[in-house]
Design a protein around this motif. Structure first.
Motif, mmCIF file in Angstrom:
data_model
loop_
_atom_site.group_PDB
_atom_site.id
_atom_site.type_symbol
_atom_site.label_atom_id
_atom_site.label_comp_id
_atom_site.label_asym_id
_atom_site.label_seq_id
_atom_site.Cartn_x
_atom_site.Cartn_y
_atom_site.Cartn_z
ATOM 1 N N ILE A 107 0.860 -1.200 0.000
ATOM 2 C CA ILE A 107 0.000 0.000 0.000
ATOM 3 C C ILE A 107 0.895 1.249 0.000
ATOM 4 O O ILE A 107 1.004 1.941 1.016
ATOM 5 N N PRO A 108 1.570 1.523 -1.114
ATOM 6 C CA PRO A 108 2.578 2.595 -1.143
ATOM 7 C C PRO A 108 2.066 3.962 -0.722
ATOM 8 O O PRO A 108 2.821 4.759 -0.170
ATOM 9 N N ARG A 109 0.815 4.252 -0.971
ATOM 10 C CA ARG A 109 0.259 5.568 -0.629
ATOM 11 C C ARG A 109 0.285 5.820 0.875
ATOM 12 O O ARG A 109 0.380 6.971 1.322
ATOM 13 N N TYR A 110 0.215 4.757 1.667
ATOM 14 C CA TYR A 110 0.140 4.904 3.118
ATOM 15 C C TYR A 110 1.419 4.432 3.818
ATOM 16 O O TYR A 110 1.404 4.192 5.025
ATOM 17 N N ALA A 111 2.513 4.328 3.086
ATOM 18 C CA ALA A 111 3.747 3.784 3.655
ATOM 19 C C ALA A 111 4.264 4.621 4.817
ATOM 20 O O ALA A 111 4.670 4.085 5.858
ATOM 21 N N VAL A 112 4.254 5.942 4.664
ATOM 22 C CA VAL A 112 4.772 6.799 5.736
ATOM 23 C C VAL A 112 3.849 6.754 6.951
ATOM 24 O O VAL A 112 4.304 6.738 8.098
ATOM 25 N N ILE A 113 2.544 6.713 6.717
ATOM 26 C CA ILE A 113 1.588 6.637 7.823
ATOM 27 C C ILE A 113 1.804 5.362 8.628
ATOM 28 O O ILE A 113 1.858 5.387 9.859
ATOM 29 N N VAL A 114 1.930 4.238 7.915
ATOM 30 C CA VAL A 114 2.134 2.951 8.585
ATOM 31 C C VAL A 114 3.445 2.967 9.370
ATOM 32 O O VAL A 114 3.518 2.472 10.504
#
Length: 412
Positions: free
Chosen positions: A178-185
């Motif tokens: 889920i690259p779009r949420y990588a920083v969030i994760v």
């Protein structure tokens, strides 16, 4: 009035349509990074000037609201992630220079500096200068600025591996799934492991609303020379120039003049409340302009609005920000900042090394990454100067003992 109402309603519709959680979280991360290190310099400068706690709280309110309002308004107006911040090199300058001058004299110097920056923006002089700088130099300068943050992820790993390793692992897994949420994760993983490891300390956090304090300026030639002029120079060279480069590196051709003008006017308005200067951000801007904010570049402006909103929220509690940041381990903040900048660092390096100007880009990158500082001006400016000088030597037109050589003759 009708045009203003139309703009407001249109902006609200666009924000509702383009909203994304990833952009909001990226905006939060950018705001945290803006405060994490630079705010400590502000406190250090306040200590040098022997400022009261109330004055310091007003100062934090002023730089927060000045940054927040410009972030929101410029991002909405240009539909691009325009990130502004308070001048970090300016705060460094104050640490070494402020002890000689009174608080009101410093306010006067802040106002003069803001007026000069506004004039540079309104006349288009700054924009004209930026257009003459080759893209390979600006992207290499950006890469040099960001390198330290990328390396800091792994130096932090040695200090707090139980937090940084899970952050890296979850970031890489998310980039695949889920690259779009990588920083969030990655951020969630860092907070969770820090909590499990008893690294979060909220017991000393206290909340108190700030009361802005207006101070009438007094103008002195010594303060103008000692603070005002140097503050303008380091802000334009070390903050605004890299800030424009960040936008250009990610494909945003937003005109520079209105951005500089807006930050100059914001600096002017908030100077009497303690703000030493508002400028375009570089590091935090790179966090918001990359793919981590949103896959679609046209929707990343939400990160700019988010950053501005968090500035305003934090600014209301100017007296308590330091205690809040003391609750988080420094390694977590450094780690998430570096991870959020991985994409910008790799793209900057890639773009700068394309074409025939690799040597120029390399020298610009190395000088900027070296951290060298002279005359109170940071390495970003000297990297820019070094790149322009090498570009002139290798590809420019220059005169030697009565004859002129050009690029084709040098190559021949």
């Amino acid at each position: 009035m009708g045009k203003l109402n139309s703009f407001i309603f249109s902006s609200l519709r666009n924000v509702k349509r383009d909203y994304s959680t990833s952009a909001v979280v990226i905006g939060l991360i950018a705001t945290l990074v803006s405060y994490a290190g630079p705010l400590l310099i502000v406190f250090q400068a306040a200590k040098v000037a022997h400022l009261s706690e109330d004055i310091v709280s007003s100062w934090i309110w002023a730089i927060s609201f000045g940054s927040g309002l410009t972030c929101i308004l410029l991002s909405l107006w240009f539909k691009a992630p325009i990130i502004t911040a308070f001048s970090t090199p300016g705060a460094v300058l104050l640490v070494s220079s402020w002890s000689t001058y009174s608080y009101s004299e410093a306010i006067g110097a802040f106002i003069v500096s803001a007026v000069i920056m506004t004039i540079l923006g309104m006349t288009g002089l700054f924009s004209s200068i930026m257009k003459k700088i080759p893209p390979s130099i600006t992207t290499a300068m950006l890469a040099g600025i960001l390198l330290h943050f990328g390396i800091s992820v792994f130096t932090s790993l040695g200090k707090l591996p139980v937090v940084i390793i899970p952050m890296l692992v979850f970031y890489l897994l998310s980039k695949r799934l889920i690259p779009r949420y990588a920083v969030i994760v990655s951020l969630m993983a860092g907070l969770f492991t820090a909590y499990l490891g008893h690294e979060l300390h909220f017991q000393h956090v206290h909340f108190q609303l700030v009361s802005p304090i207006f101070t009438a300026p007094s103008f002195s030639l010594n303060a103008l020379i000692g603070i005002g002029i140097p503050l303008c120079i380091v802000t334009m060279a070390s903050q605004n120039a890299p800030g424009i480069s960040v936008l250009r590196a990610d494909g945003y051709e937003t005109p520079a003049s209105p951005l500089i003008t807006a930050t100059g006017l914001s600096s002017l308005f908030f100077a009497s409340f303690g703000s030493h200067g508002i400028n375009l951000a570089a590091i935090t801007a790179a966090i918001c302009t990359g793919k981590e904010a949103h896959a679609n570049p046209d929707k990343r402006y939400i990160a700019g609005i988010s950053c501005g909103m968090f500035y305003l929220i934090f600014g209301l509690f100017g007296a308590t920000i330091a205690s809040l940041f003391n609750a988080f381990p420094q390694e977590l903040i450094v780690g998430i900042a570096g991870i959020a900048l991985f994409g910008s660092l790799s793209s900057s390096l890639s773009v700068s090394m394309q074409g025939e100007k690799k040597e120029i880009a390399l020298i610009t990158f190395l000088v900027t990454a070296s951290g060298v500082s002279m005359f109170g001006i940071g390495s970003a400016f000297w990297g820019l100067i070094a790149g322009l000088f090498v570009d002139w030597i290798l590809f420019g037109r220059f005169r030697i003992i009565g004859f002129t050589q050009q690029k084709e003759e040098i190559k021949g």
